[in-house]
Design a protein around this motif. Structure first.
Motif, PDB file in Angstrom:
ATOM      1  N   LYS A  94      46.831  33.208  40.062  1.00  0.00           N
ATOM      2  CA  LYS A  94      47.690  34.091  39.489  1.00  0.00           C
ATOM      3  C   LYS A  94      49.170  33.484  39.214  1.00  0.00           C
ATOM      4  O   LYS A  94      49.687  33.786  38.166  1.00  0.00           O
ATOM      5  CB  LYS A  94      47.863  35.272  40.519  1.00  0.00           C
ATOM      6  CG  LYS A  94      47.171  36.350  40.102  1.00  0.00           C
ATOM      7  CD  LYS A  94      47.942  37.735  41.110  1.00  0.00           C
ATOM      8  CE  LYS A  94      46.611  38.381  41.701  1.00  0.00           C
ATOM      9  NZ  LYS A  94      47.287  39.386  42.484  1.00  0.00           N
ATOM     10  N   VAL A  95      49.788  33.011  40.040  1.00  0.00           N
ATOM     11  CA  VAL A  95      51.029  32.324  39.899  1.00  0.00           C
ATOM     12  C   VAL A  95      50.980  31.111  38.953  1.00  0.00           C
ATOM     13  O   VAL A  95      51.649  31.055  38.312  1.00  0.00           O
ATOM     14  CB  VAL A  95      51.582  31.587  41.384  1.00  0.00           C
ATOM     15  CG1 VAL A  95      52.831  30.767  41.187  1.00  0.00           C
ATOM     16  CG2 VAL A  95      51.503  32.904  42.608  1.00  0.00           C
ATOM     17  N   GLY A  96      49.896  30.268  39.242  1.00  0.00           N
ATOM     18  CA  GLY A  96      49.732  29.247  37.880  1.00  0.00           C
ATOM     19  C   GLY A  96      49.461  29.787  36.608  1.00  0.00           C
ATOM     20  O   GLY A  96      49.992  29.123  35.723  1.00  0.00           O
ATOM     21  N   SER A 123      44.674  40.920  35.498  1.00  0.00           N
ATOM     22  CA  SER A 123      43.583  39.993  34.967  1.00  0.00           C
ATOM     23  C   SER A 123      43.189  38.774  35.766  1.00  0.00           C
ATOM     24  O   SER A 123      42.154  38.179  35.807  1.00  0.00           O
ATOM     25  CB  SER A 123      43.774  39.310  33.591  1.00  0.00           C
ATOM     26  OG  SER A 123      44.977  38.640  33.540  1.00  0.00           O
ATOM     27  N   GLY A 124      44.318  38.454  36.499  1.00  0.00           N
ATOM     28  CA  GLY A 124      44.136  37.582  37.626  1.00  0.00           C
ATOM     29  C   GLY A 124      43.049  37.748  38.830  1.00  0.00           C
ATOM     30  O   GLY A 124      42.539  36.638  39.332  1.00  0.00           O
ATOM     31  N   VAL A 125      42.857  38.822  38.793  1.00  0.00           N
ATOM     32  CA  VAL A 125      41.953  39.261  39.714  1.00  0.00           C
ATOM     33  C   VAL A 125      40.522  39.209  39.174  1.00  0.00           C
ATOM     34  O   VAL A 125      39.525  38.938  39.297  1.00  0.00           O
ATOM     35  CB  VAL A 125      42.379  40.616  40.463  1.00  0.00           C
ATOM     36  CG1 VAL A 125      40.883  41.300  41.202  1.00  0.00           C
ATOM     37  CG2 VAL A 125      43.415  40.299  41.513  1.00  0.00           C
ATOM     38  N   LEU A 126      40.583  39.977  37.734  1.00  0.00           N
ATOM     39  CA  LEU A 126      39.279  40.621  37.059  1.00  0.00           C
ATOM     40  C   LEU A 126      38.536  39.177  36.354  1.00  0.00           C
ATOM     41  O   LEU A 126      37.531  39.028  36.320  1.00  0.00           O
ATOM     42  CB  LEU A 126      39.526  41.471  35.891  1.00  0.00           C
ATOM     43  CG  LEU A 126      39.930  42.826  36.456  1.00  0.00           C
ATOM     44  CD1 LEU A 126      39.970  43.786  35.364  1.00  0.00           C
ATOM     45  CD2 LEU A 126      38.496  43.155  37.246  1.00  0.00           C
ATOM     46  N   VAL A 140      38.453  48.071  28.967  1.00  0.00           N
ATOM     47  CA  VAL A 140      39.014  46.600  30.030  1.00  0.00           C
ATOM     48  C   VAL A 140      38.439  45.314  29.179  1.00  0.00           C
ATOM     49  O   VAL A 140      39.147  44.358  28.977  1.00  0.00           O
ATOM     50  CB  VAL A 140      38.241  46.730  31.016  1.00  0.00           C
ATOM     51  CG1 VAL A 140      38.489  45.529  31.905  1.00  0.00           C
ATOM     52  CG2 VAL A 140      39.128  47.927  32.110  1.00  0.00           C
ATOM     53  N   SER A 141      37.074  45.558  28.758  1.00  0.00           N
ATOM     54  CA  SER A 141      36.799  43.913  28.042  1.00  0.00           C
ATOM     55  C   SER A 141      37.459  43.779  26.836  1.00  0.00           C
ATOM     56  O   SER A 141      37.729  42.708  26.584  1.00  0.00           O
ATOM     57  CB  SER A 141      35.368  44.372  27.577  1.00  0.00           C
ATOM     58  OG  SER A 141      34.443  44.676  28.588  1.00  0.00           O
TER      59      SER A 141
END
Ligand SMILES: N[C@@H](CCC(=O)N[C@@H](CS)C(=O)NCC(=O)O)C(=O)O
Length: 213
Positions: free
Chosen positions: A18-20, A166-169, A185-186
């Motif tokens: 996520k941070v990157g 989105s960094g989780v999905l 969502v898609s």
């Protein structure tokens, strides 16, 4: 010349990604340092002196010597300091923050846990996987309803809420969560992945660090 930011993390870590991702979307180069979790480097005094929770990620801002922990707090810091993805108004910033808390409460635990069990770096059986699937479905349904008629989670342009969620999905497939039934969502993921600078986890962090992860 060293980059302004030094990201300390692990290739397989969602919070590190996520941070990157935030840095990549903001067009900020960063140096990447692998933290050897296997060897317990994150629990040793030199690392704990920089990251009080003994976790990855750790972001160092070389412009001012700050050592930053907790991926959501780091996204907020980067939004503030870079003036990007923070939301256009106070209300947008408040809503953005709400979604960061929501993510770590409702969405991330089930996706990360299911992925961790399936990839073999977390313990858990069929019962845990079923609970993760139910919790993930409930969270994604909330998100899908919210995204009806919207391009972005908050406001008219992407914010750290989109980056965080989105960094989780991005790990949904590895968690055996099918996003295709969630049309909003898609479509939002399609818009998000088309942003300049977007990279998937496998393209973002140095591939040679994968072997060590
Ligand atoms: N809430 C933290 C979670 C960070 C986290 O769970 N990091 C994991 C790797 S993905 C870790 O460092 N695990 C080792 C440990 O907790 O001892 C964040 O968002 O930064």
């Amino acid at each position: 010349m060293p980059a302004r930011f030094e990201l300390n993390g692990v290739f397989l870590s969602g919070p590190t990604y996520k941070v990157g991702l935030m840095l990549a979307l903001a067009g900020e180069a960063f140096d990447y340092v692998h933290v050897n979790l296997m060897a317990g480097e994150h629990k040793q005094p030199p690392y704990l002196a920089k990251q009080r929770y003994g976790q990855v990620p750790l972001l160092v801002d070389r412009n001012n010597g700050r050592h930053l922990c907790q991926s959501a707090a780091i996204l907020e810091y980067l939004a503030d300091t870079l003036g990007k993805f923070g939301g256009a108004t106070l209300d947008e910033r408040l809503q953005t923050r709400e979604w960061l808390y929501w993510d770590f409460d409702r969405l991330a635990p089930s996706i990360y846990r299911s992925r961790g069990i399936r990839l073999g770096f977390m313990k858990g059986g069929e019962e845990s996987l079923e609970l993760c699937a139910a919790n993930a479905a409930s969270a994604i349904k909330t998100l899908d309803g919210h995204l009806a008629g919207r391009n972005w989670i908050v406001g008219e342009s992407p914010t750290i809420a989109d980056i965080d969620v989105s960094g989780v999905l991005v790990y949904a497939a590895e968690a055996a969560v099918d996003l295709t039934p969630y049309a909003n969502v898609s479509a939002w993921i399609g818009r998000f992945e088309a942003l300049p600078g977007f990279k998937r986890p496998t393209d973002l962090l140095p591939p040679e660090s994968r072997a060590a992860a």
